[in-house]
Design a protein around this motif. Sequence first.
Motif, PDB file in Angstrom:
ATOM      1  N   UNK A  54       0.802  -0.879  -0.195  1.00  0.00           N
ATOM      2  CA  UNK A  54      -0.024   0.190   0.012  1.00  0.00           C
ATOM      3  C   UNK A  54       0.781   0.952  -0.090  1.00  0.00           C
ATOM      4  N   UNK A  55       2.168   0.911   0.448  1.00  0.00           N
ATOM      5  CA  UNK A  55       2.989   2.334   0.855  1.00  0.00           C
ATOM      6  C   UNK A  55       3.413   2.505   0.024  1.00  0.00           C
ATOM      7  N   UNK A  56       3.834   1.306  -0.977  1.00  0.00           N
ATOM      8  CA  UNK A  56       4.406   1.645  -2.111  1.00  0.00           C
ATOM      9  C   UNK A  56       3.702   2.372  -3.330  1.00  0.00           C
ATOM     10  N   UNK A  57       2.694   1.628  -3.048  1.00  0.00           N
ATOM     11  CA  UNK A  57       1.564   1.797  -4.624  1.00  0.00           C
ATOM     12  C   UNK A  57       1.181   3.519  -4.035  1.00  0.00           C
ATOM     13  N   UNK A  58       1.040   4.091  -2.969  1.00  0.00           N
ATOM     14  CA  UNK A  58       0.826   5.065  -2.902  1.00  0.00           C
ATOM     15  C   UNK A  58       1.784   6.607  -3.137  1.00  0.00           C
ATOM     16  N   UNK A  59       3.400   5.877  -2.877  1.00  0.00           N
ATOM     17  CA  UNK A  59       4.853   6.738  -3.007  1.00  0.00           C
ATOM     18  C   UNK A  59       4.661   6.649  -4.556  1.00  0.00           C
ATOM     19  N   UNK A  60       4.924   5.954  -5.235  1.00  0.00           N
ATOM     20  CA  UNK A  60       4.794   5.958  -6.645  1.00  0.00           C
ATOM     21  C   UNK A  60       4.257   6.871  -7.359  1.00  0.00           C
ATOM     22  N   UNK A  61       2.463   6.969  -7.068  1.00  0.00           N
ATOM     23  CA  UNK A  61       1.634   7.860  -7.495  1.00  0.00           C
ATOM     24  C   UNK A  61       1.682   9.455  -7.145  1.00  0.00           C
ATOM     25  N   UNK A  62       2.498   9.562  -5.272  1.00  0.00           N
ATOM     26  CA  UNK A  62       2.596  11.315  -5.092  1.00  0.00           C
ATOM     27  C   UNK A  62       4.241  11.139  -5.419  1.00  0.00           C
ATOM     28  N   UNK A  63       5.073  11.081  -5.533  1.00  0.00           N
ATOM     29  CA  UNK A  63       6.474  11.069  -5.630  1.00  0.00           C
ATOM     30  C   UNK A  63       7.386  10.214  -6.283  1.00  0.00           C
ATOM     31  N   UNK A  64       6.275  10.398  -8.045  1.00  0.00           N
ATOM     32  CA  UNK A  64       7.601   9.544  -8.146  1.00  0.00           C
ATOM     33  C   UNK A  64       9.007  10.048  -9.088  1.00  0.00           C
ATOM     34  N   UNK A  65       9.253  11.221  -8.375  1.00  0.00           N
ATOM     35  CA  UNK A  65      10.623  11.103  -8.551  1.00  0.00           C
ATOM     36  C   UNK A  65      11.568  10.958  -7.808  1.00  0.00           C
ATOM     37  N   UNK A  66      10.817  10.098  -7.384  1.00  0.00           N
ATOM     38  CA  UNK A  66      11.813   8.928  -6.189  1.00  0.00           C
ATOM     39  C   UNK A  66      11.937   7.788  -6.620  1.00  0.00           C
TER      40      UNK A  66
ATOM     41  N   UNK B 115      -4.777   4.276  -9.877  1.00  0.00           N
ATOM     42  CA  UNK B 115      -3.268   2.739 -10.655  1.00  0.00           C
ATOM     43  C   UNK B 115      -2.947   3.276 -11.741  1.00  0.00           C
ATOM     44  N   UNK B 116      -4.025   4.349 -12.348  1.00  0.00           N
ATOM     45  CA  UNK B 116      -3.753   4.566 -13.433  1.00  0.00           C
ATOM     46  C   UNK B 116      -2.917   5.490 -14.106  1.00  0.00           C
ATOM     47  N   UNK B 117      -2.944   6.280 -12.687  1.00  0.00           N
ATOM     48  CA  UNK B 117      -2.168   7.243 -12.440  1.00  0.00           C
ATOM     49  C   UNK B 117      -0.133   6.915 -12.265  1.00  0.00           C
ATOM     50  N   UNK B 118       0.156   6.255 -11.934  1.00  0.00           N
ATOM     51  CA  UNK B 118       1.164   5.567 -11.662  1.00  0.00           C
ATOM     52  C   UNK B 118       1.658   5.627 -13.068  1.00  0.00           C
ATOM     53  N   UNK B 119       2.986   5.238 -13.257  1.00  0.00           N
ATOM     54  CA  UNK B 119       3.411   5.309 -14.867  1.00  0.00           C
ATOM     55  C   UNK B 119       4.538   4.742 -14.719  1.00  0.00           C
TER      56      UNK B 119
END
Length: 277
Positions: free
Chosen positions: A101-113, A213-217
Amino acid sequence: MESVSVGGGVRIAYERCGVGRPVALVGGTGMPPVAWELCGLRGALVDAGFEVVTYAARGVAPSDAPPAPYTVEALAADLAGLLDALRLTDVTVIGYSLGSFTTELLARTRPDLVRAAVLLAGAGPMSAVLDAVLQTGTALVSATGHVPPAFTKLQTLLTSLPPEVLRDDEEQVRTWLELLDAQESLWVSHEGAAGQFAACDRWARDGHRMSALADIRQPVLVAAFEHDLYFPARSGKAAAEALARGEFVAISGAAHAGLLTHPKETTEALLGFLART
């Protein structure tokens, strides 16, 4: 373990080892960082030429346990704060269960990381079994103020091992009961257990999770275990299909704790994905 102060003054304890492209391992509910060593994944990643960061999420010793409830947003912010403090970017983040869950949200909100992500045993629609477990746990917290250790121990045992092991392998079941007794001492306080449980409950019931999920690139591997009652293969497939660059793999013979019971198969699937990304 070393530690850093992240948002709100919460101290997060971490370890880093190896040299190479960075990989962060994000544990499940109550999961100590040493579990990544016990299952062999941390060592396999170091041997494959990666720098590996493991840490104790808020609520798990020796990190801080602020008052419950927690949210996945707070857990993702803790991880972002840790990676920022370590000056790491372009990280492959591997999350298990709550860590997924944490990973999914991080990928979406902090794609720079996040360079790429693995969602292990924690992606897709909530199953009826997980719904029932979360409802029961929430009722217990409301009645007693904490998650009773006996409840956590029983529900973890019944969902961690494959059906044939629970039915026929008394020795392995008793070994797991001993491990679960030891895990209880890793919580900093009842706040940690109740806080992480609340984060799971709120995230699982979020009606916007799947569409988001579609927002994760980034490239994302969704890995499911065949006998997982919480996030079965059908849930993982649905998540992978909703992702822009999703892949899916099912690991045969394993239940929710396949990371520990089927380490070879799990490690091979994850290393294969990292080699492609």
